[in-house]
Scaffold this motif. Structure first.
Motif, PDB file in Angstrom:
ATOM      1  N   TYR A   1       0.843  -1.204   0.000  1.00 18.66           N
ATOM      2  CA  TYR A   1       0.000   0.000   0.000  1.00 18.66           C
ATOM      3  C   TYR A   1       0.876   1.252   0.000  1.00 18.66           C
ATOM      4  CZ  TYR A   1      -3.720   3.269   1.401  1.00 18.66           C
ATOM      5  OH  TYR A   1      -4.612   4.311   1.453  1.00 18.66           O
ATOM      6  N   GLU A   2       1.919   1.241   0.788  1.00 19.14           N
ATOM      7  CA  GLU A   2       2.866   2.369   0.821  1.00 19.14           C
ATOM      8  C   GLU A   2       3.444   2.625  -0.565  1.00 19.14           C
ATOM      9  OE1 GLU A   2       5.880   4.876   3.193  1.00 19.14           O
ATOM     10  OE2 GLU A   2       3.907   4.099   3.668  1.00 19.14           O
ATOM     11  N   LYS A   3       3.730   1.542  -1.284  1.00 16.89           N
ATOM     12  CA  LYS A   3       4.270   1.680  -2.642  1.00 16.89           C
ATOM     13  C   LYS A   3       3.234   2.297  -3.583  1.00 16.89           C
ATOM     14  CE  LYS A   3       7.476  -2.227  -2.204  1.00 16.89           C
ATOM     15  NZ  LYS A   3       7.780  -3.621  -2.659  1.00 16.89           N
ATOM     16  N   PHE A   4       1.972   1.921  -3.386  1.00 19.86           N
ATOM     17  CA  PHE A   4       0.907   2.513  -4.209  1.00 19.86           C
ATOM     18  C   PHE A   4       0.857   4.024  -4.005  1.00 19.86           C
ATOM     19  CE2 PHE A   4      -1.568  -1.707  -3.678  1.00 19.86           C
ATOM     20  CZ  PHE A   4      -0.934  -2.247  -4.789  1.00 19.86           C
ATOM     21  N   VAL A   5       0.942   4.464  -2.748  1.00 10.95           N
ATOM     22  CA  VAL A   5       0.904   5.891  -2.444  1.00 10.95           C
ATOM     23  C   VAL A   5       2.108   6.593  -3.060  1.00 10.95           C
ATOM     24  CG1 VAL A   5       0.858   7.629  -0.613  1.00 10.95           C
ATOM     25  CG2 VAL A   5      -0.374   5.474  -0.306  1.00 10.95           C
TER      26      VAL A   5
ATOM     27  N   GLN B   1      -7.026  -5.011  -2.283  1.00  9.41           N
ATOM     28  CA  GLN B   1      -8.328  -4.670  -1.701  1.00  9.41           C
ATOM     29  C   GLN B   1      -8.275  -3.350  -0.951  1.00  9.41           C
ATOM     30  OE1 GLN B   1      -9.599  -8.074   0.612  1.00  9.41           O
ATOM     31  NE2 GLN B   1      -9.896  -9.358  -1.206  1.00  9.41           N
ATOM     32  N   LEU B   2      -7.179  -3.107  -0.229  1.00  3.01           N
ATOM     33  CA  LEU B   2      -7.021  -1.825   0.468  1.00  3.01           C
ATOM     34  C   LEU B   2      -6.997  -0.675  -0.534  1.00  3.01           C
ATOM     35  CD1 LEU B   2      -4.317  -2.711   3.177  1.00  3.01           C
ATOM     36  CD2 LEU B   2      -6.792  -2.528   3.488  1.00  3.01           C
ATOM     37  N   LYS B   3      -6.279  -0.868  -1.633  1.00  5.62           N
ATOM     38  CA  LYS B   3      -6.213   0.171  -2.676  1.00  5.62           C
ATOM     39  C   LYS B   3      -7.598   0.420  -3.253  1.00  5.62           C
ATOM     40  CE  LYS B   3      -4.478  -0.675  -6.804  1.00  5.62           C
ATOM     41  NZ  LYS B   3      -3.562  -0.869  -7.963  1.00  5.62           N
ATOM     42  N   LEU B   4      -8.344  -0.644  -3.524  1.00  6.03           N
ATOM     43  CA  LEU B   4      -9.674  -0.514  -4.097  1.00  6.03           C
ATOM     44  C   LEU B   4     -10.632   0.204  -3.145  1.00  6.03           C
ATOM     45  CD1 LEU B   4     -11.911  -1.327  -6.184  1.00  6.03           C
ATOM     46  CD2 LEU B   4     -12.161  -3.457  -4.866  1.00  6.03           C
ATOM     47  N   LEU B   5     -10.650  -0.218  -1.887  1.00  2.00           N
ATOM     48  CA  LEU B   5     -11.625   0.310  -0.933  1.00  2.00           C
ATOM     49  C   LEU B   5     -11.346   1.758  -0.544  1.00  2.00           C
ATOM     50  CD1 LEU B   5     -12.085  -2.830   1.360  1.00  2.00           C
ATOM     51  CD2 LEU B   5     -13.643  -1.968  -0.396  1.00  2.00           C
ATOM     52  N   PHE B   6     -10.075   2.146  -0.519  1.00  2.42           N
ATOM     53  CA  PHE B   6      -9.741   3.508  -0.106  1.00  2.42           C
ATOM     54  C   PHE B   6      -9.575   4.473  -1.290  1.00  2.42           C
ATOM     55  CE2 PHE B   6      -8.045   1.455   3.909  1.00  2.42           C
ATOM     56  CZ  PHE B   6      -9.094   1.909   4.698  1.00  2.42           C
TER      57      PHE B   6
END
Length: 462
Positions: free
Chosen positions: A298-302, A415-420
């Protein structure tokens, strides 16, 4: 030690049966609720006690007093807490003898306590832990004329297998013991239909399914109460405090909320982080490295520029692996994620759940037949959940309806990326899941207990 346990119980049966007093004519109004564990960390047992009290029964609640029970238990005049000691056994010698001595000492203590309390109509016992509680409680109930109920949360031998392996002779003996003495109960409750079928098919035990359901304390938290909790949490945990460069006149700030001290109004902070929560007993059946790896992704996505909020991840609970994971967490260098691992009082836990944006469950049932109570509590607060897959999870989590089910850290990170991705809006999947939970009309504990357990108690106690 299994042989000794059986011999001990047989001797107790023979030596004491002739010396018992006549039954108290009011015994049918008394129920003993027993857990050979920490009462404060046994919510279902506490709910049983409160339900019995609500219907006019006098409850003797027996267990360890390691953690403070819920305030409702402490303040209830019909509930008497009878603490027992968590005996350790011998501290020297081979491991098997140390364990055997613990079982023997615990057998004597529990038998003594059960024989000394006033007459009871029922003894309701949680399993696991069931060694030596099942056998000892069965003998005491036969001697005193009580009905004996086992509330099956899981199988104890499967929990032991996480440490020793399923082929270890201790695990095989534990399974034999649990299967043998479990059949001696008068009635049985269990937590899933899958467990009910397994008990019937493989153990020749008939049980009633009593799903875990949230009590009324688990509900969405009003914004004012959220702010008050965040202020209290912020006094101890940095992730709840506002950024150091943010100051506003006449405003009391947290990382998530703003309180106007002149008007009294509480609002959500602009640009606030998302609040992610998980609770755990920090045991072998929950691998928190899965969550930590997902947070790294998730950190990498940000960092890659995805429009996602910063996260505050709160992991509550106590347990044997907590220090191990705390060291692992401290080794991470996150820039957009803050993690804290508090232990919350029973009264604050539902308030925090009702304030969160998403729950994560990493519970993998050792038997594949029980369901995580933490998810039940989250759903009571209308909090959507991401839960790791196991055999009967579908009885609780409906994929794409009230949450999402994942199998590994990569799937969880997606899923975290999708939901947030729509945060803090409520039109995306996260908002839809919360709306579905609000509209589901989910059953609460009192209604569930009154339907499944009260008729059984009244049939034999009245």
């Amino acid at each position: 030690f299994f042989f000794f346990n059986c011999v001990f119980l047989s001797l107790c049966t023979g030596s004491l049966s002739s010396g018992l007093k006549g039954r108290d004519e009011l015994a049918h109004l008394n129920v003993c609720v027993l857990v050979l564990g920490d009462i404060g960390r046994s919510p279902r047992i506490q709910y049983h006690a409160l339900s019995l009290s609500r219907h006019g029964y006098n409850v003797t609640l027996i267990g360890f007093l390691g953690t403070k029970p819920h305030q409702d238990i402490i303040e209830d005049d019909r509930i008497d807490i009878l603490p027992i000691s968590e005996l350790k056994g011998l501290t020297v010698g081979p491991r098997i003898f140390r364990y055997a001595s613990k079982v023997i000492f615990q057998s004597f203590q529990l038998f003594y306590v059960l024989m000394k309390i006033e007459d009871q109509g029922y003894i309701l016992m949680q399993n696991p832990p069931g060694l030596p509680a099942i056998a000892v409680t069965w003998v005491a109930s036969r001697l005193r004329g009580n009905q004996f109920i086992i509330d099956w949360h899981n199988y104890g031998y499967t929990i032991m297998a996480l440490t020793h392996g399923e082929n270890h002779f201790i695990v095989k003996l534990a399974k034999w013991y649990e299967k043998l003495f479990g059949r001696f109960s008068d009635h049985n409750l269990c937590v899933t239909n899958a467990m009910r079928e397994d008990l019937r098919k493989n153990w020749n035990i008939e049980a009633t399914t009593l799903y875990d359901k949230p009590p009324p304390i688990f509900r969405e938290t009003p914004l004012k109460l959220q702010h008050e909790l965040f202020i209290r949490m912020g006094s101890t945990y940095l992730p709840f405090r506002p950024s150091l460069d943010v100051t506003k006149e006449y405003m009391e700030l947290t990382a998530f909320t703003e309180h106007n001290t002149q008007t009294g109004a509480v609002t959500r902070s602009a640009g606030r982080p998302a609040l992610l929560i998980s609770s755990t007993s920090w045991t072998e059946d929950e691998d928190f490295s899965v969550l930590l790896q997902a947070l790294e992704e998730y950190e990498k996505f940000v960092e890659a520029g995805h429009k996602l909020p910063s996260l505050v991840c709160v992991i509550t609970g106590k347990g044997p692996q907590k220090e191990y994971y705390k060291k692992l967490i401290d080794s991470k260098e996150f820039h957009h994620i803050k993690i804290c691992t508090p232990w919350l009082e029973a009264e604050d836990y539902p308030v925090l759940l009702g304030s969160a944006d998403l729950g994560v469950c990493l519970h993998k049932s050792s038997s594949g037949l029980d369901l995580p109570m933490k998810v039940v509590d989250m759903f009571g607060c209308c909090l959507p959940v991401c839960a790791i897959h196991f055999q009967c999870l579908h009885e609780l989590v409906k994929h794409e309806e009230n949450g999402l089910i994942f199998k590994d850290s990569k799937e969880l990170s997606e899923q975290l990326k999708l939901l947030f991705s729509d945060f803090p809006g409520d039109q995306g999947k996260l908002g839809i899941f919360r709306k579905n939970l609000r509209e589901s009309g989910q059953q609460r504990w009192d209604e569930n207990w009154d339907h499944n357990v009260l008729p059984l108690i009244k049939e034999h106690c009245d």
